[in-house]
Design a protein around this motif. Structure first.
Motif, PDB file in Angstrom:
ATOM      1  N   ASP A 199      30.924  52.542  11.416  1.00  0.00           N
ATOM      2  CA  ASP A 199      31.949  51.561  11.069  1.00  0.00           C
ATOM      3  C   ASP A 199      32.481  50.944  12.378  1.00  0.00           C
ATOM      4  N   ARG A 200      32.716  49.649  12.373  1.00  0.00           N
ATOM      5  CA  ARG A 200      33.109  48.938  13.617  1.00  0.00           C
ATOM      6  C   ARG A 200      34.346  49.540  14.276  1.00  0.00           C
ATOM      7  N   ASP A 201      35.348  49.831  13.460  1.00  0.00           N
ATOM      8  CA  ASP A 201      36.581  50.448  13.946  1.00  0.00           C
ATOM      9  C   ASP A 201      36.328  51.716  14.731  1.00  0.00           C
ATOM     10  N   ILE A 202      35.520  52.546  14.099  1.00  0.00           N
ATOM     11  CA  ILE A 202      35.231  53.877  14.652  1.00  0.00           C
ATOM     12  C   ILE A 202      34.413  53.729  15.930  1.00  0.00           C
ATOM     13  N   PRO A 235      35.567  63.183  21.012  1.00  0.00           N
ATOM     14  CA  PRO A 235      35.679  63.683  19.656  1.00  0.00           C
ATOM     15  C   PRO A 235      34.351  63.512  18.903  1.00  0.00           C
ATOM     16  N   GLU A 236      34.225  64.293  17.837  1.00  0.00           N
ATOM     17  CA  GLU A 236      33.037  64.127  16.994  1.00  0.00           C
ATOM     18  C   GLU A 236      33.200  62.878  16.130  1.00  0.00           C
ATOM     19  N   ILE A 237      32.059  62.337  15.731  1.00  0.00           N
ATOM     20  CA  ILE A 237      32.078  61.181  14.830  1.00  0.00           C
ATOM     21  C   ILE A 237      31.246  61.563  13.608  1.00  0.00           C
ATOM     22  N   ALA A 238      31.764  61.281  12.432  1.00  0.00           N
ATOM     23  CA  ALA A 238      30.999  61.616  11.221  1.00  0.00           C
ATOM     24  C   ALA A 238      31.302  60.584  10.155  1.00  0.00           C
ATOM     25  N   TRP A 239      30.271  60.235   9.430  1.00  0.00           N
ATOM     26  CA  TRP A 239      30.525  59.311   8.335  1.00  0.00           C
ATOM     27  C   TRP A 239      29.517  59.520   7.204  1.00  0.00           C
ATOM     28  N   ALA A 240      29.877  58.997   6.052  1.00  0.00           N
ATOM     29  CA  ALA A 240      28.970  59.001   4.897  1.00  0.00           C
ATOM     30  C   ALA A 240      29.329  57.803   4.039  1.00  0.00           C
ATOM     31  N   GLY A 241      28.327  57.242   3.395  1.00  0.00           N
ATOM     32  CA  GLY A 241      28.574  56.093   2.518  1.00  0.00           C
ATOM     33  C   GLY A 241      28.624  54.787   3.296  1.00  0.00           C
ATOM     34  N   GLN A 242      29.355  53.832   2.718  1.00  0.00           N
ATOM     35  CA  GLN A 242      29.334  52.461   3.239  1.00  0.00           C
ATOM     36  C   GLN A 242      30.341  52.235   4.368  1.00  0.00           C
ATOM     37  N   THR A 243      29.992  51.308   5.265  1.00  0.00           N
ATOM     38  CA  THR A 243      30.949  50.847   6.277  1.00  0.00           C
ATOM     39  C   THR A 243      31.656  49.606   5.721  1.00  0.00           C
ATOM     40  N   GLU A 244      32.700  49.177   6.415  1.00  0.00           N
ATOM     41  CA  GLU A 244      33.394  47.946   5.971  1.00  0.00           C
ATOM     42  C   GLU A 244      32.416  46.775   6.003  1.00  0.00           C
ATOM     43  N   ASP A 245      31.602  46.701   7.059  1.00  0.00           N
ATOM     44  CA  ASP A 245      30.647  45.581   7.160  1.00  0.00           C
ATOM     45  C   ASP A 245      29.678  45.572   5.974  1.00  0.00           C
ATOM     46  N   ASN A 246      29.183  46.766   5.611  1.00  0.00           N
ATOM     47  CA  ASN A 246      28.261  46.854   4.459  1.00  0.00           C
ATOM     48  C   ASN A 246      28.912  46.285   3.210  1.00  0.00           C
ATOM     49  N   LEU A 247      30.179  46.689   2.991  1.00  0.00           N
ATOM     50  CA  LEU A 247      30.869  46.272   1.765  1.00  0.00           C
ATOM     51  C   LEU A 247      31.116  44.769   1.767  1.00  0.00           C
ATOM     52  N   LYS A 248      31.483  44.241   2.942  1.00  0.00           N
ATOM     53  CA  LYS A 248      31.709  42.785   3.031  1.00  0.00           C
ATOM     54  C   LYS A 248      30.416  42.050   2.717  1.00  0.00           C
ATOM     55  N   GLN A 249      29.322  42.535   3.346  1.00  0.00           N
ATOM     56  CA  GLN A 249      28.029  41.873   3.109  1.00  0.00           C
ATOM     57  C   GLN A 249      27.625  41.928   1.640  1.00  0.00           C
ATOM     58  N   ALA A 250      27.934  43.043   0.991  1.00  0.00           N
ATOM     59  CA  ALA A 250      27.556  43.198  -0.419  1.00  0.00           C
ATOM     60  C   ALA A 250      28.548  42.508  -1.353  1.00  0.00           C
ATOM     61  N   GLY A 251      29.618  41.955  -0.801  1.00  0.00           N
ATOM     62  CA  GLY A 251      30.611  41.249  -1.619  1.00  0.00           C
ATOM     63  C   GLY A 251      31.406  42.180  -2.523  1.00  0.00           C
ATOM     64  N   THR A 275      24.651  59.413   0.057  1.00  0.00           N
ATOM     65  CA  THR A 275      25.727  60.268   0.579  1.00  0.00           C
ATOM     66  C   THR A 275      25.255  61.182   1.717  1.00  0.00           C
ATOM     67  N   ILE A 276      24.217  60.755   2.426  1.00  0.00           N
ATOM     68  CA  ILE A 276      23.752  61.609   3.531  1.00  0.00           C
ATOM     69  C   ILE A 276      24.711  61.446   4.720  1.00  0.00           C
ATOM     70  N   PRO A 277      25.340  62.532   5.142  1.00  0.00           N
ATOM     71  CA  PRO A 277      26.269  62.382   6.263  1.00  0.00           C
ATOM     72  C   PRO A 277      25.558  62.200   7.605  1.00  0.00           C
ATOM     73  N   ALA A 278      26.166  61.404   8.475  1.00  0.00           N
ATOM     74  CA  ALA A 278      25.670  61.249   9.852  1.00  0.00           C
ATOM     75  C   ALA A 278      26.750  61.793  10.778  1.00  0.00           C
ATOM     76  N   VAL A 279      26.320  62.521  11.794  1.00  0.00           N
ATOM     77  CA  VAL A 279      27.297  63.122  12.716  1.00  0.00           C
ATOM     78  C   VAL A 279      26.845  62.927  14.154  1.00  0.00           C
ATOM     79  N   HIS A 332      36.322  68.306  15.004  1.00  0.00           N
ATOM     80  CA  HIS A 332      35.690  68.899  13.818  1.00  0.00           C
ATOM     81  C   HIS A 332      35.357  67.894  12.713  1.00  0.00           C
ATOM     82  N   ALA A 333      35.134  66.658  13.098  1.00  0.00           N
ATOM     83  CA  ALA A 333      34.736  65.645  12.107  1.00  0.00           C
ATOM     84  C   ALA A 333      33.477  66.093  11.364  1.00  0.00           C
ATOM     85  N   SER A 334      32.594  66.833  12.066  1.00  0.00           N
ATOM     86  CA  SER A 334      31.337  67.286  11.445  1.00  0.00           C
ATOM     87  C   SER A 334      31.604  68.197  10.250  1.00  0.00           C
ATOM     88  N   GLU A 335      32.696  68.953  10.306  1.00  0.00           N
ATOM     89  CA  GLU A 335      33.034  69.837   9.188  1.00  0.00           C
ATOM     90  C   GLU A 335      33.841  69.076   8.125  1.00  0.00           C
TER      91      GLU A 335
END
Ligand code: FAD
Ligand code: NAD
Length: 481
Positions: A222-225, A362-378, A353-357, A424-427
């Motif tokens: 996500d751009r913010d992150i 600090p650790e970075i972790a995410w799953a699902g859509q980013t804001e950009d993805n959602l904007k692009q998908a309308g 829902t595959i998490p990326a870490v 501990h974002a990974s957890e």
């Protein structure tokens, strides 16, 4: 007589070994062929992940983080430490010990599950036959099976401008083995490996420069992150250049001169070691002769359908060798799914829902859509964020950087993405993954009681913030985006 199995798995990384174990659990006569040898020349199961990837890198990340914490006297003014010494050779021994404990564990699991473990290089023949060249030089053999699972993984990509010489210019495997701390370390590629390995050696004292070709830093995040992460890393002393294109390298006696262009200007960088971390490519070279008919794309990835079956009947492919994120847990999930399907059950992988870490600090972790993805998908969405500065536990830990951000569907409140940067974002991400797997709403998370004081309260508060109802921050007006 030729040995015949219900299933032959080629490759014992996290995709292949998990597939083999699940097949055996489901009552199938299973063999797994793997060619990995440890530094002493002994077969070592677990693939890249255990031998030269996830595990050794996380061991070095943990140890270097511990060291960095000890060195950071300002974090706990009441503690005074003297004479902290670093013995990198002993640290490497510890890391190797962790690896061998875990690879040994897979050998035990194979034995206890009755899996035939074959150390050798496999080549796929036609009619579900596999030709094996044993690593111990013994006689080659041909095996056959009703089903074959290809899980041969991936290997580092090399680039013309920085040919690896196994000494000054190395890949991630070499970067895990340095037995001296490089004074000046260059890394080509500021992706996951570049950032993790850069963090390890920076904490041990190296001056680290990362040269990233793309202008956008961590484009999948996500751009913010990503923006927060870049600021954090730079603050830690990682000298990250984006839009930097390496044009040539020259190895001198004990150093490398790296020529690169950035913003239209030519630059040179002098380093003691250079790591090339520009991605990985599927291990399919020599795996299947043309006559076998196995279809791959031009990048060498094996084509599979929704059932993870290749173009050849009853031959499946999983893990890094097929398109998709190159992640151990993704490969393992595919391994289980294929085993279940072969056994006549319904196996499925939820790729949404595959998490990326990224295991930096600090650790970075995410799953699902980013804001950009959602904007692009309308898709209309609402966001809720909560900073770790407002978390009691994070303050007690003196680890207040970062935040949790939740993206929820504006129409039905379903959680569509969760993004965390912080300790501990990974957890913490597991809760978001579970919520999305159950198609939970932000309100579901908000109504869930979280223990106090924990970092997980930041997830809870971010869910509350989606509706502008967080307790421990001033809420921004909730609104649809
Ligand atoms: P692999 O683990 O690559 O295993 C394939 C196996 O097949 C190997 O043992 C190989 O020797 C064997 N093989 C190949 N060809 C043949 C053949 N013809 N015959 C017999 N054997 C063969 N992922 C994460 O999820 N989390 C992490 O923290 C993480 N950290 C990483 C750190 C580093 C430095 C690297 C390089 C990778 C990391 N990864 C991480 C990625 C992860 O290692 C891979 O996604 C994962 O190992 C892929 O699993 P796999 O089973 O598909 O392949
Ligand atoms: P990556 O795709 O994460 O990053 C490679 C980076 O190199 C990208 O940012 C890319 O833009 C850049 N790049 C490509 N060509 C370049 C060039 N010529 N010059 C400069 N930059 C260039 O790949 P990686 O870091 O090599 O990691 C490989 C795989 O291993 C990834 O798919 C990753 O998922 C996996 N891995 C995962 C973890 C984890 O889950 N924590 C850790 C390490 C590796």
């Amino acid at each position: 007589m030729k040995k015949h199995y219900d299933v032959i798995v080629i490759g014992a990384g996290p995709a292949g070994y998990v597939a083999a174990i699940r097949c055996a659990q489901l009552g199938m006569k299973t063999a797994c062929i793997d060619e990995w040898l440890d530094p002493e020349g002994k077969p070592s199961l677990g693939g890249t992940c255990l031998n030269a990837g996830c595990i050794p890198s996380k061991a070095l990340l943990e140890i270097s983080e511990y060291y960095a914490g000890l060195m950071d006297a300002s974090a706990h003014p009441g503690i005074h430490l003297k004479n902290i010494e670093l013995d990198i050779k002993k640290i490497q021994q510890e890391k190797n010990q962790i690896v061998s404990e875990l690879t040994g564990g897979i050998h035990t699991l194979f034995r206890t599950n009755g899996i035939t473990s074959i150390a050798g290089r496999a080549q796929l023949q036609s009619d579900r036959k596999v030709f094996v060249t044993p690593t111990d030089g013994k006689k080659n053999e041909e095996l056959s099976a009703d089903n074959i699972i290809i899980a041969t993984g991936s290997q580092p990509i090399d680039i013309q401008a920085a040919r690896m010489d196994g000494n000054n210019i190395t890949d991630s495997e070499g970067a895990l083995e340095f037995d001296e701390i490089p004074g000046r370390l260059g890394i080509i590629g500021a992706g996951v490996i570049g950032l993790e390995m850069g963090s390890v050696w920076r904490r041990f004292g190296s001056q680290v420069t990362l040269l990233e070709a793309q202008e956008t830093f961590l484009p999948a995040a996500d751009r913010d992150i990503a923006a927060l992460a870049l600021a954090e890393y730079r603050n830690q002393g990682l000298d990250i250049h984006t839009g930097a294109c390496v044009t040539a390298t020259e190895c001198n006696n004990n150093s490398v001169t790296v020529s690169f262009t950035e913003s239209g200007e030519s630059h040179q960088l002098e380093v003691d070691k250079l790591i090339v971390a520009v991605g990985r490519r599927a291990n399919t070279e020599g795996l299947a002769p043309k006559e076998s008919g196995l279809l791959t794309d031009e990048g060498g990835n094996i084509h599979v359908n929704e059932d993870l079956m290749t173009n050849l009947p009853n031959i499946y492919a999983i893990g890094d060798v097929i398109p998709g994120p190159m992640l151990a847990h993704k490969g393992s999930a595919e391994g289980v799914a294929v085993a279940e399907r072969i056994a006549g059950r319904t196996g499925r992988v939820n790729y949404e829902t595959i998490p990326a870490v990224i295991y930096t600090e600090p650790e970075i972790a995410w799953a699902g859509q980013t804001e950009d993805n959602l904007k692009q998908a309308g898709i209309d969405y609402r966001t809720g964020s909560f900073p770790f500065t407002a978390s009691g536990r994070a303050r007690a830990m003196r680890k207040t950087s970062g935040k949790v951000k939740i993206l929820a569907d504006a129409n039905n409140d379903e959680i569509l993405g969760i993004h965390i940067i912080g300790a501990h974002a990974s957890e913490l991400i597991a809760e978001g993954v579970l919520a999305m797997e159950y198609r939970a709403t932000a309100e579901d998370l908000a109504l869930t009681i979280h223990a106090h004081p924990t970092l997980s309260e930041a997830v809870h508060e971010a869910a509350l913030a989606v509706d502008g109802e967080a307790i421990h921050i001033v809420n921004r007006k909730a609104g649809v985006k």
